[in-house]
Design a protein around this motif. Sequence first.
Motif, PDB file in Angstrom:
ATOM      1  N   ALA A  65       0.863  -1.184   0.000  1.00  0.00           N
ATOM      2  CA  ALA A  65       0.000   0.000   0.000  1.00  0.00           C
ATOM      3  C   ALA A  65       0.899   1.233   0.000  1.00  0.00           C
ATOM      4  CB  ALA A  65      -0.920   0.004   1.217  1.00  0.00           C
ATOM      5  N   PRO A  66       0.377   2.379  -0.416  1.00  0.00           N
ATOM      6  CA  PRO A  66       1.188   3.604  -0.440  1.00  0.00           C
ATOM      7  C   PRO A  66       1.565   4.058   0.972  1.00  0.00           C
ATOM      8  CG  PRO A  66      -0.774   3.833  -1.810  1.00  0.00           C
ATOM      9  CD  PRO A  66      -0.958   2.599  -0.994  1.00  0.00           C
ATOM     10  N   LEU A  67       2.713   4.706   1.080  1.00  0.00           N
ATOM     11  CA  LEU A  67       3.163   5.290   2.342  1.00  0.00           C
ATOM     12  C   LEU A  67       3.235   6.798   2.151  1.00  0.00           C
ATOM     13  CD1 LEU A  67       4.346   4.818   5.246  1.00  0.00           C
ATOM     14  CD2 LEU A  67       6.606   4.965   4.170  1.00  0.00           C
ATOM     15  N   GLY A  68       2.368   7.522   2.837  1.00  0.00           N
ATOM     16  CA  GLY A  68       2.361   8.972   2.719  1.00  0.00           C
ATOM     17  C   GLY A  68       3.532   9.607   3.456  1.00  0.00           C
ATOM     18  N   VAL A 107      -4.909   8.838  -2.272  1.00  0.00           N
ATOM     19  CA  VAL A 107      -3.672   8.776  -1.491  1.00  0.00           C
ATOM     20  C   VAL A 107      -3.253  10.160  -1.020  1.00  0.00           C
ATOM     21  CG1 VAL A 107      -1.208   8.237  -1.605  1.00  0.00           C
ATOM     22  CG2 VAL A 107      -2.872   6.665  -2.598  1.00  0.00           C
ATOM     23  N   GLU A 108      -3.364  11.146  -1.909  1.00  0.00           N
ATOM     24  CA  GLU A 108      -2.997  12.511  -1.534  1.00  0.00           C
ATOM     25  C   GLU A 108      -3.884  13.008  -0.393  1.00  0.00           C
ATOM     26  OE1 GLU A 108      -2.281  16.818  -3.734  1.00  0.00           O
ATOM     27  OE2 GLU A 108      -3.951  15.555  -4.387  1.00  0.00           O
ATOM     28  N   MET A 109      -5.182  12.760  -0.471  1.00  0.00           N
ATOM     29  CA  MET A 109      -6.096  13.210   0.574  1.00  0.00           C
ATOM     30  C   MET A 109      -5.825  12.492   1.892  1.00  0.00           C
ATOM     31  SD  MET A 109      -9.774  13.806  -1.318  1.00  0.00           S
ATOM     32  CE  MET A 109     -10.371  14.741   0.095  1.00  0.00           C
ATOM     33  N   GLN A 110      -5.550  11.181   1.828  1.00  0.00           N
ATOM     34  CA  GLN A 110      -5.260  10.412   3.038  1.00  0.00           C
ATOM     35  C   GLN A 110      -4.019  10.944   3.737  1.00  0.00           C
ATOM     36  OE1 GLN A 110      -7.109   6.425   0.982  1.00  0.00           O
ATOM     37  NE2 GLN A 110      -4.961   6.442   1.536  1.00  0.00           N
ATOM     38  N   ASN A 111      -3.005  11.309   2.965  1.00  0.00           N
ATOM     39  CA  ASN A 111      -1.774  11.837   3.544  1.00  0.00           C
ATOM     40  C   ASN A 111      -2.037  13.141   4.298  1.00  0.00           C
ATOM     41  OD1 ASN A 111       1.113  11.936   3.929  1.00  0.00           O
ATOM     42  ND2 ASN A 111       1.133  13.589   2.431  1.00  0.00           N
ATOM     43  N   VAL A 160     -15.171  10.572  -0.524  1.00  0.00           N
ATOM     44  CA  VAL A 160     -15.692  10.298   0.813  1.00  0.00           C
ATOM     45  C   VAL A 160     -14.497   9.968   1.706  1.00  0.00           C
ATOM     46  CG1 VAL A 160     -17.137   8.806   2.249  1.00  0.00           C
ATOM     47  CG2 VAL A 160     -17.883   9.435  -0.061  1.00  0.00           C
ATOM     48  N   ALA A 161     -14.291  10.772   2.736  1.00  0.00           N
ATOM     49  CA  ALA A 161     -13.177  10.572   3.662  1.00  0.00           C
ATOM     50  C   ALA A 161     -13.686   9.854   4.904  1.00  0.00           C
ATOM     51  CB  ALA A 161     -12.556  11.909   4.040  1.00  0.00           C
ATOM     52  N   ARG A 199     -12.803  19.099   7.225  1.00  0.00           N
ATOM     53  CA  ARG A 199     -12.822  19.777   5.926  1.00  0.00           C
ATOM     54  C   ARG A 199     -11.981  21.048   5.950  1.00  0.00           C
ATOM     55  NH1 ARG A 199     -18.156  17.507   5.400  1.00  0.00           N
ATOM     56  NH2 ARG A 199     -19.026  19.113   6.767  1.00  0.00           N
ATOM     57  N   GLU A 200     -12.004  21.770   7.047  1.00  0.00           N
ATOM     58  CA  GLU A 200     -11.199  22.987   7.162  1.00  0.00           C
ATOM     59  C   GLU A 200      -9.713  22.661   7.094  1.00  0.00           C
ATOM     60  OE1 GLU A 200     -10.477  26.912   7.218  1.00  0.00           O
ATOM     61  OE2 GLU A 200     -12.461  25.955   7.111  1.00  0.00           O
ATOM     62  N   HIS A 201      -9.339  21.549   7.715  1.00  0.00           N
ATOM     63  CA  HIS A 201      -7.943  21.101   7.646  1.00  0.00           C
ATOM     64  C   HIS A 201      -7.552  20.771   6.204  1.00  0.00           C
ATOM     65  CE1 HIS A 201      -4.236  18.973   8.651  1.00  0.00           C
ATOM     66  NE2 HIS A 201      -4.677  17.957   7.929  1.00  0.00           N
ATOM     67  N   LEU A 202      -8.445  20.086   5.473  1.00  0.00           N
ATOM     68  CA  LEU A 202      -8.167  19.746   4.078  1.00  0.00           C
ATOM     69  C   LEU A 202      -8.038  20.996   3.214  1.00  0.00           C
ATOM     70  CD1 LEU A 202     -10.617  16.726   3.620  1.00  0.00           C
ATOM     71  CD2 LEU A 202      -8.126  16.618   3.648  1.00  0.00           C
ATOM     72  N   ARG A 203      -8.873  21.995   3.478  1.00  0.00           N
ATOM     73  CA  ARG A 203      -8.816  23.231   2.690  1.00  0.00           C
ATOM     74  C   ARG A 203      -7.464  23.926   2.823  1.00  0.00           C
ATOM     75  NH1 ARG A 203     -13.973  24.180   5.253  1.00  0.00           N
ATOM     76  NH2 ARG A 203     -15.668  23.576   3.849  1.00  0.00           N
ATOM     77  N   GLY A 204      -6.800  23.738   3.930  1.00  0.00           N
ATOM     78  CA  GLY A 204      -5.515  24.396   4.148  1.00  0.00           C
ATOM     79  C   GLY A 204      -4.384  23.816   3.330  1.00  0.00           C
ATOM     80  N   SER A 205      -4.595  22.619   2.717  1.00  0.00           N
ATOM     81  CA  SER A 205      -3.501  21.964   1.986  1.00  0.00           C
ATOM     82  C   SER A 205      -3.842  21.561   0.562  1.00  0.00           C
ATOM     83  CB  SER A 205      -3.050  20.707   2.757  1.00  0.00           C
ATOM     84  OG  SER A 205      -2.613  21.015   4.055  1.00  0.00           O
ATOM     85  N   LEU A 206      -5.136  21.521   0.222  1.00  0.00           N
ATOM     86  CA  LEU A 206      -5.523  21.013  -1.097  1.00  0.00           C
ATOM     87  C   LEU A 206      -6.298  22.053  -1.895  1.00  0.00           C
ATOM     88  CD1 LEU A 206      -6.767  17.461  -0.013  1.00  0.00           C
ATOM     89  CD2 LEU A 206      -4.556  18.034  -1.010  1.00  0.00           C
TER      90      LEU A 206
END
Length: 419
Positions: free
Chosen positions: A197-200, A331-335, A360-361, A376-383
């Motif tokens: 599996a991927p490793l972030g 994978v990018e979102m999971q990281n 869907v997270a 979602r606010e955390h995700l907005r800060g990076s994506l």
Amino acid sequence: MPESLATVRLAVQASGNRAEIILFSDLLENEQTGALSRNPLPNDGHALRTLKDLLQSPSVLDLPTMLSKISPSGAAALQQTSGTTGLPKMAMRSHLSMISELEAITDDPTCKPYEVRRLFCTPIFHAFSAPEMLFNALRLGQVSYLMRRFDDSFAQKVHDLRITETFGAPAMLLKLANKPEDYHLLQSLRYVAYGGAPLGSELRRRFLSIFEMPPRLVPVYGMTEGGWFTTLKHPEEDDTGSVGRPVPGYELKISSSNFDQSGKKHSEGEIMVRGPQVMQGYLGNAEATSSAFDDGWLKTGDIGYLEDGKLYLVDRAKDMIKVNGWQVSPVEMQNVLLQMNDILEAAVFGEGHDVDEHPVACVVKKETSLTAEAVREHLRGSLASYKISRCEVRFVETIPKSTTGKVVKELLKRQAALA
């Protein structure tokens, strides 16, 4: 035939379709009666044999003659695929394939500044584990211990057995990183190989931070149909997120004809491999075998790119999510999710079709007060905004995984539907 000699077994000889009769009842017979079984068969120059015959040690072990009868192209192993893209299939790999892989992945232990002492806890049947657990451990004479499965005793065993090398999936590294009380038991590790599996980058940082002297964290990328495709040989390390360099014997190329390259720094596409390690095909499934290859190249179903001789994975082609025509990588979102201190585990999948498709997270909370809006606010800060504008956040108790450490998406989707 006398009743006492009526119990027989038919064993088909490897050289043809003839059957040899072997008497089982001779264990209950005396020597005189046993001699009856040695009468020749009618119209055949061969004699019946008994279990006593089979239990006799051969007088001469002519190994070169025995080996000369083994064809390098003959099937040596049938390995079951994980079934992530459909029903499991049996991949046929030849003697040449297996031996080529063993030689290609071997790391010379004499150049390492420590004694190689290995602890394995991954499934012994898996293509990631089998070459090292079943073969190279014996071939190279390395001290190796095998656990039935990874459990809470792993760290203590590393300490007690003075383990320097181990193999595992990212899910295992995450569990170790989440147990601060065991950090002191892991300090003897000098090499940790991961695959399946991927490793972030965030999990990589968290895992290495638990060590006073961080071990080499080495990627292994491959699949059942061809074993190990890439890794890093001692003493090379890499912190750029690659899955290593092709192992000897393998050629890699990127088939980018069906992928949108707009705005991409690198040419991304499906990863294709070719080499002597590749399988002969799927047992009894000519159609699946044909679709697995393109002009001799094995199609991996993974998306990636090459840079400076190293391979970088983007995601599984089938797992990519399209949001209004834009590609989103789970994978990018999971990281990014794992960078949030209040999240213990996370996995992302796509839901809906066409214009309704969206991410869907699924999140396992570390803190019960965590809210979906905070995630979602955390995700907005990076994506980029399009990646999370329609993202759903669902809290689950666990992230279901297979024995090889891969997220079982179908089970996860059922869990998420109830969340």
